[in-house]
Design a protein around this motif. Structure first.
Motif, PDB file in Angstrom:
ATOM      1  N   ASP A 124      39.944  45.442  38.779  1.00 50.37           N
ATOM      2  CA  ASP A 124      38.729  45.419  37.972  1.00 50.37           C
ATOM      3  C   ASP A 124      37.501  45.813  38.784  1.00 50.37           C
ATOM      4  OD1 ASP A 124      40.208  44.641  35.798  1.00 50.37           O
ATOM      5  OD2 ASP A 124      39.601  42.522  35.875  1.00 50.37           O
ATOM      6  N   SER A 125      37.573  45.641  40.106  1.00 45.46           N
ATOM      7  CA  SER A 125      36.459  45.989  40.982  1.00 45.46           C
ATOM      8  C   SER A 125      36.560  47.411  41.519  1.00 45.46           C
ATOM      9  CB  SER A 125      36.380  45.001  42.152  1.00 45.46           C
ATOM     10  OG  SER A 125      36.181  43.679  41.686  1.00 45.46           O
ATOM     11  N   GLY A 126      37.543  48.160  41.038  1.00 48.54           N
ATOM     12  CA  GLY A 126      37.682  49.553  41.448  1.00 48.54           C
ATOM     13  C   GLY A 126      38.663  49.802  42.571  1.00 48.54           C
ATOM     14  N   GLY A 127      39.359  48.773  43.019  1.00 46.49           N
ATOM     15  CA  GLY A 127      40.349  48.948  44.070  1.00 46.49           C
ATOM     16  C   GLY A 127      41.738  49.122  43.508  1.00 46.49           C
ATOM     17  N   SER A 128      42.719  49.044  44.382  1.00 48.97           N
ATOM     18  CA  SER A 128      44.118  49.159  43.975  1.00 48.97           C
ATOM     19  C   SER A 128      44.915  48.030  44.596  1.00 48.97           C
ATOM     20  CB  SER A 128      44.706  50.509  44.402  1.00 48.97           C
ATOM     21  OG  SER A 128      44.709  50.633  45.819  1.00 48.97           O
ATOM     22  N   ALA A 129      45.992  47.631  43.929  1.00 53.94           N
ATOM     23  CA  ALA A 129      46.831  46.541  44.425  1.00 53.94           C
ATOM     24  C   ALA A 129      48.249  46.752  43.931  1.00 53.94           C
ATOM     25  CB  ALA A 129      46.292  45.192  43.955  1.00 53.94           C
ATOM     26  N   ASP A 130      49.209  46.649  44.847  1.00 57.80           N
ATOM     27  CA  ASP A 130      50.615  46.853  44.516  1.00 57.80           C
ATOM     28  C   ASP A 130      51.454  45.756  45.149  1.00 57.80           C
ATOM     29  OD1 ASP A 130      50.493  49.577  43.167  1.00 57.80           O
ATOM     30  OD2 ASP A 130      49.592  50.053  45.111  1.00 57.80           O
ATOM     31  N   VAL A 131      52.432  45.285  44.401  1.00 58.82           N
ATOM     32  CA  VAL A 131      53.373  44.297  44.920  1.00 58.82           C
ATOM     33  C   VAL A 131      54.418  45.014  45.761  1.00 58.82           C
ATOM     34  CG1 VAL A 131      55.080  42.540  44.315  1.00 58.82           C
ATOM     35  CG2 VAL A 131      52.993  42.772  42.959  1.00 58.82           C
ATOM     36  N   ALA A 132      54.724  44.449  46.930  1.00 60.86           N
ATOM     37  CA  ALA A 132      55.716  45.036  47.830  1.00 60.86           C
ATOM     38  C   ALA A 132      56.541  43.918  48.446  1.00 60.86           C
ATOM     39  CB  ALA A 132      55.024  45.861  48.916  1.00 60.86           C
ATOM     40  N   ASP A 133      57.727  44.267  48.932  1.00 60.88           N
ATOM     41  CA  ASP A 133      58.571  43.306  49.634  1.00 60.88           C
ATOM     42  C   ASP A 133      58.088  43.148  51.067  1.00 60.88           C
ATOM     43  OD1 ASP A 133      60.233  42.827  47.465  1.00 60.88           O
ATOM     44  OD2 ASP A 133      61.565  44.494  47.967  1.00 60.88           O
ATOM     45  N   GLY A 134      58.027  41.914  51.538  1.00 63.68           N
ATOM     46  CA  GLY A 134      57.617  41.637  52.904  1.00 63.68           C
ATOM     47  C   GLY A 134      58.519  40.597  53.527  1.00 63.68           C
ATOM     48  N   GLU A 139      54.722  40.332  48.316  1.00 61.59           N
ATOM     49  CA  GLU A 139      53.356  40.225  48.788  1.00 61.59           C
ATOM     50  C   GLU A 139      52.511  41.275  48.075  1.00 61.59           C
ATOM     51  OE1 GLU A 139      53.225  42.900  52.794  1.00 61.59           O
ATOM     52  OE2 GLU A 139      54.261  40.960  53.003  1.00 61.59           O
ATOM     53  N   LEU A 140      51.226  41.278  48.355  1.00 60.02           N
ATOM     54  CA  LEU A 140      50.313  42.198  47.691  1.00 60.02           C
ATOM     55  C   LEU A 140      49.658  43.091  48.738  1.00 60.02           C
ATOM     56  CD1 LEU A 140      49.321  42.661  44.741  1.00 60.02           C
ATOM     57  CD2 LEU A 140      47.315  41.282  45.342  1.00 60.02           C
TER      58      LEU A 140
END
Length: 256
Positions: A124-134, A139-140
């Motif tokens: 919503d703030s203009g960034g990006s976020a993806d779930v990944a395996d850690g 994790e994000l």
């Protein structure tokens, strides 16, 4: 405030704003005591609950609800807000890792829900976020748009900054790490900080707390000895910060 101490002996060992939530009802607090522990609490490695922490003789800094490993060459910064310690930040070269522990229901973890809220806020703030395996499960991995200069951010036009959010659900607690700097994208850079995260011990205590309340932290006793005006653990309890309170304050730094 700045406090520095160096250990003579060598030792080794391997922001987005969350959505505000109400403090919760007494029923929610009682649930944290009465319900069975989640399966996520049964882990073969850290982070550890104080009831199953290994007897490994690893030097740790006592912050009250967190016992944080203290390897040589890593700096500990304790952030305060309104005379309340709200988090610990570990700094290793250009990399930093903020860690915070929160109350959680015994019946279920909260990382999935919190992760989705962080991702939504970042997008919503203009960034990006993806779930990944850690190494600790899902994790994000995000790129966060910095705040404008008038809010203390960098000059306009600064590109989104990489950040990595790691979470672990424990018995009646949730531990979150936020990595920034090269460690947010480079596993080799992150390894030393994640080893600290893995070796951290959470002291949840028996007190019933609403889910998402920040577990109380205190200054290291060494810092209190050097700063007699700092708030002591025995003083009257201030208003409890919660998961959305991430503003940084004055720092107390310990270098090992």
């Amino acid at each position: 405030m700045v406090f520095r101490r160096r250990r003579a002996a060598d030792g080794d060992f391997d922001e987005a704003v969350d959505e505000p939530v109400e403090a919760g009802s007494q029923d929610a607090a009682d649930e944290a005591v009465d319900q069975p522990a989640p399966a996520a609490a049964a882990r073969s490695g850290g982070p550890w609950d104080s009831t199953d922490a290994p007897d490994d003789d690893m030097p740790r800094i006592d912050l009250g609800s967190l016992l944080v490993p203290a390897p040589d060459g890593v700096e500990l910064r304790v952030d305060m807000q309104d005379q309340t310690v709200i988090n610990a930040t570990l700094v290793h070269g250009p990399n930093a890792m903020q860690i915070q522990a929160f109350a959680a229901p015994k019946s279920s973890g909260i990382w999935l829900e919190v992760r989705d809220e962080i991702a939504t806020s970042i997008r919503d703030s203009g960034g990006s976020a993806d779930v990944a395996d850690g190494p600790f499960g899902a994790e994000l991995q995000a790129r966060v748009t910095p705040p404008p200069p008038e809010q203390g951010g960098p000059p306009r036009g600064t590109p989104p900054q990489p950040m990595r959010f790691v979470g672990v659900d424990g018995p009646r607690w949730f531990l979150r790490a936020l990595l920034s700097g090269p460690a947010a994208t480079d596993p080799n850079q992150a390894r030393r900080l994640l080893d600290i995260f893995r070796g951290t011990v959470v002291v949840r205590g028996s007190e019933a707390m609403p889910p998402r309340d920040l577990l109380p932290l205190r200054l290291p006793k060494e810092a209190l000895a050097h700063h007699p005006d700092a708030p002591a653990a025995e003083e009257s309890e201030p208003a409890k910060p919660t998961l959305e309170m991430l503003e940084r304050g004055p720092e107390i730094t310990e270098t090992r």
